[in-house]
Write a protein that holds these residues in place. Sequence first.
Motif, PDB file in Angstrom:
ATOM      1  N   GLY A 102       0.829  -1.206   0.000  1.00  0.00           N
ATOM      2  CA  GLY A 102       0.000   0.000   0.000  1.00  0.00           C
ATOM      3  C   GLY A 102       0.859   1.249   0.000  1.00  0.00           C
ATOM      4  N   GLY A 103       0.186   2.383  -0.034  1.00  0.00           N
ATOM      5  CA  GLY A 103       0.889   3.655  -0.121  1.00  0.00           C
ATOM      6  C   GLY A 103       1.806   3.907   1.059  1.00  0.00           C
ATOM      7  N   THR A 104       1.356   3.517   2.240  1.00  0.00           N
ATOM      8  CA  THR A 104       2.171   3.746   3.431  1.00  0.00           C
ATOM      9  C   THR A 104       3.500   3.000   3.319  1.00  0.00           C
ATOM     10  N   GLU A 105       3.446   1.778   2.821  1.00  0.00           N
ATOM     11  CA  GLU A 105       4.690   1.012   2.673  1.00  0.00           C
ATOM     12  C   GLU A 105       5.556   1.583   1.544  1.00  0.00           C
ATOM     13  N   ALA A 136       1.299  16.953   3.293  1.00  0.00           N
ATOM     14  CA  ALA A 136       1.792  15.609   2.955  1.00  0.00           C
ATOM     15  C   ALA A 136       1.181  14.572   3.897  1.00  0.00           C
ATOM     16  N   HIS A 137       1.107  13.361   3.419  1.00  0.00           N
ATOM     17  CA  HIS A 137       0.414  12.267   4.117  1.00  0.00           C
ATOM     18  C   HIS A 137       1.162  11.839   5.400  1.00  0.00           C
ATOM     19  N   PRO A 138       0.409  11.446   6.441  1.00  0.00           N
ATOM     20  CA  PRO A 138       1.037  11.041   7.712  1.00  0.00           C
ATOM     21  C   PRO A 138       1.921   9.794   7.605  1.00  0.00           C
ATOM     22  N   ASP A 185      -2.176  16.121  -3.065  1.00  0.00           N
ATOM     23  CA  ASP A 185      -2.287  15.865  -1.632  1.00  0.00           C
ATOM     24  C   ASP A 185      -3.705  15.362  -1.329  1.00  0.00           C
ATOM     25  N   TRP A 186      -3.833  14.622  -0.244  1.00  0.00           N
ATOM     26  CA  TRP A 186      -5.138  14.070   0.137  1.00  0.00           C
ATOM     27  C   TRP A 186      -6.125  15.152   0.612  1.00  0.00           C
ATOM     28  N   PRO A 187      -5.717  16.054   1.517  1.00  0.00           N
ATOM     29  CA  PRO A 187      -6.728  16.936   2.104  1.00  0.00           C
ATOM     30  C   PRO A 187      -7.472  17.803   1.081  1.00  0.00           C
ATOM     31  N   VAL A 210       8.095  11.884  -4.961  1.00  0.00           N
ATOM     32  CA  VAL A 210       6.740  12.345  -5.277  1.00  0.00           C
ATOM     33  C   VAL A 210       5.745  11.296  -4.784  1.00  0.00           C
ATOM     34  N   ASP A 211       4.865  11.727  -3.904  1.00  0.00           N
ATOM     35  CA  ASP A 211       3.807  10.840  -3.418  1.00  0.00           C
ATOM     36  C   ASP A 211       2.624  10.964  -4.376  1.00  0.00           C
ATOM     37  N   ALA A 212       2.603  10.048  -5.355  1.00  0.00           N
ATOM     38  CA  ALA A 212       1.468  10.004  -6.288  1.00  0.00           C
ATOM     39  C   ALA A 212       0.614   8.775  -5.977  1.00  0.00           C
ATOM     40  N   ALA A 244       2.823   5.117  -6.403  1.00  0.00           N
ATOM     41  CA  ALA A 244       1.485   5.137  -7.030  1.00  0.00           C
ATOM     42  C   ALA A 244       0.716   3.911  -6.555  1.00  0.00           C
ATOM     43  N   ASP A 245      -0.464   4.136  -5.991  1.00  0.00           N
ATOM     44  CA  ASP A 245      -1.243   3.007  -5.460  1.00  0.00           C
ATOM     45  C   ASP A 245      -2.108   2.377  -6.542  1.00  0.00           C
ATOM     46  N   ILE A 246      -1.945   1.065  -6.703  1.00  0.00           N
ATOM     47  CA  ILE A 246      -2.828   0.365  -7.657  1.00  0.00           C
ATOM     48  C   ILE A 246      -4.163   0.076  -6.984  1.00  0.00           C
ATOM     49  N   HIS A 247      -4.172   0.027  -5.647  1.00  0.00           N
ATOM     50  CA  HIS A 247      -5.444  -0.243  -4.979  1.00  0.00           C
ATOM     51  C   HIS A 247      -6.282   1.026  -4.764  1.00  0.00           C
ATOM     52  N   LYS A 248      -5.842   2.148  -5.327  1.00  0.00           N
ATOM     53  CA  LYS A 248      -6.722   3.330  -5.370  1.00  0.00           C
ATOM     54  C   LYS A 248      -7.286   3.402  -6.793  1.00  0.00           C
ATOM     55  N   TYR A 249      -6.864   4.425  -7.572  1.00  0.00           N
ATOM     56  CA  TYR A 249      -7.466   4.570  -8.898  1.00  0.00           C
ATOM     57  C   TYR A 249      -6.973   3.535  -9.927  1.00  0.00           C
TER      58      TYR A 249
HETATM   59  C1  LIG Z   1      -3.833   6.940   0.413  1.00  0.00           C
HETATM   60  C2  LIG Z   1      -2.602   7.748   0.452  1.00  0.00           C
HETATM   61  C3  LIG Z   1      -1.440   7.284   1.059  1.00  0.00           C
HETATM   62  C4  LIG Z   1      -1.385   6.008   1.895  1.00  0.00           C
HETATM   63  O1  LIG Z   1      -1.886   4.913   1.264  1.00  0.00           O
HETATM   64  P1  LIG Z   1      -2.351   3.579   1.999  1.00  0.00           P
HETATM   65  O2  LIG Z   1      -2.555   2.704   0.835  1.00  0.00           O
HETATM   66  O3  LIG Z   1      -3.607   3.892   2.746  1.00  0.00           O
HETATM   67  O4  LIG Z   1      -1.260   3.114   2.887  1.00  0.00           O
HETATM   68  C5  LIG Z   1      -0.319   8.079   0.990  1.00  0.00           C
HETATM   69  N1  LIG Z   1      -0.341   9.261   0.366  1.00  0.00           N
HETATM   70  C6  LIG Z   1      -1.456   9.753  -0.228  1.00  0.00           C
HETATM   71  C7  LIG Z   1      -1.415  11.092  -0.889  1.00  0.00           C
HETATM   72  C8  LIG Z   1      -2.613   9.006  -0.209  1.00  0.00           C
HETATM   73  O5  LIG Z   1      -3.729   9.483  -0.775  1.00  0.00           O
END
Ligand SMILES: *Cc1c(COP(=O)(O)O)cnc(C)c1O
Length: 477
Positions: A102-105, A136-138, A185-187, A210-212, A244-249
């Motif tokens: 996931g994104g956190t990892e 930026a994400h926690p 960014d998420w917010p 880059v956190d995409a 880049a998260d595959i489990h999102k979009y």
């Molecule tokens: C969702 C997200 C993360 C973390 O992803 P997880 O899959 O929940 O661990 C990190 N950064 C951004 C910008 C996100 O939207």
Amino acid sequence: MSDTPGHLPKKPLSPEEIIDTLKSYSASDDEPGRGGLFAYVYETGLEDLKDIAHKAYNLYAEKNALDFTVFPSVLKMERDIFNIVSELLHGGEGVTGVFTSGGTESNFLAVYAARNYFRKKKGLDVVPEIVMPMTAHPSFDKAGDYLGMRVKRIPIDPDTLKLNLNLLDEYITDETAIVIASAPDWPFGNIDPVKEIAEITSEKGVWLHVDACLGGFILPFLKKLGINIPDFDLSIDGVYSISADIHKYGYAPKGASTLLFRDGELKLYSIYASVKWPGYIFINPTMLSSRSLGPVAAAWAAIHYLGEEGYISLTRKILNAKNKIMNGFEELGFKLLGDCLTTVLAYTHPSINIFNLVDVMMKRGWHLQAQPGVPELDIPPNIHLTLMPIHETISDEFVKDLKTAVEEAREMPRPNIEPILTLLENIEFENIGDILNLVGVGGGEPPKETALINELIRVMPPELAEYILKYFVVYMK
Ligand SMILES: *Cc1c(COP(=O)(O)O)cnc(C)c1O
């Protein structure tokens, strides 16, 4: 007693009993396919997509990526995926990736690699820093905490809600190991000015990640549909890594994200290896060691099943939903935060308490995420919506409910936090339970109303709020 769930049954349960019990456990879960959620899931409504992804998952569920010489299929699937993500994000020849849970990892491994790279260059006797906009994400705070690094969040411009570039220059020091930019960014759904950030970090020789996670699988398709998305990816020279998260979009089942490095040398710093014990060769490209190939196969299947056509068609659905939902918010006097180029919306309202609105909408079956804003910068409390393809089917109903919810929220008083703030002044471990009672979660159940909690979190010292939240998690039912 011994044959009730939660005790190891003397006699095994039948398959029917197992499925029935597990189904009964999900009675109060939300159903993603309903379209009532604006976070957590990325619902397409495509049953055929789910079928093929779950088939692929099952096909590989029992295999272990721990030893890729025994299960080389993992290398084949992952390489295909890295190639595709790299093409989407304009990677060059040497780009190489990691498949994570996931994104956190993914973000953790980027920070870990940057820390190791920094140590190699600068020696071991400083505490390395992570520098990033406050949006930026926690997961980066978490990485800093795990890795013994200092995290510095840069205030954003209160008007644009974006990084103040002048401050970036001041925040970067000789101890800065990594700078983070979000896309978006998420917010607020804003894309950080990656190009301008890269000019500064390149000059100083600092790792730029880059956190995409959120944008990796949607920004490229928004761009193809003619939306003016600024450059944010490996096309920019100073970008060392991108997640880049595959489990999102990407619409794959959970447990699927990617981290790409500009070249193999950078990836070296993210891998952990040990031959210091009398057991097997321990070599881990990810934080996990044993891990199922199920999520890798499911992600491979989802990406190839959708293809470019599939992603573009799903992106169109989101844009249709966005259009209707935005009109609904605007007609009701909400104010948009963020520049709204992406598929994230954040709204505040000048005359109703937004946290009350969240509760009223929750009763109507709509889950909006409450966000505290930033009191020091006069950024007001607001709500976040992550839009997904399923929302195209519910947007009219949503807007109708929003209208009546606004009327209801208008009549509600602002939650009174004063008595609780007084109690918090001399809080001890023993009376945290009293606080939880007062905010309505004393039984360890999830809250039915959240406005009071959200008001408190907005003004409490973060460390205290974090401590109480941990306490709640330990003792919840
Ligand atoms: C969702 C997200 C993360 C973390 O992803 P997880 O899959 O929940 O661990 C990190 N950064 C951004 C910008 C996100 O939207």
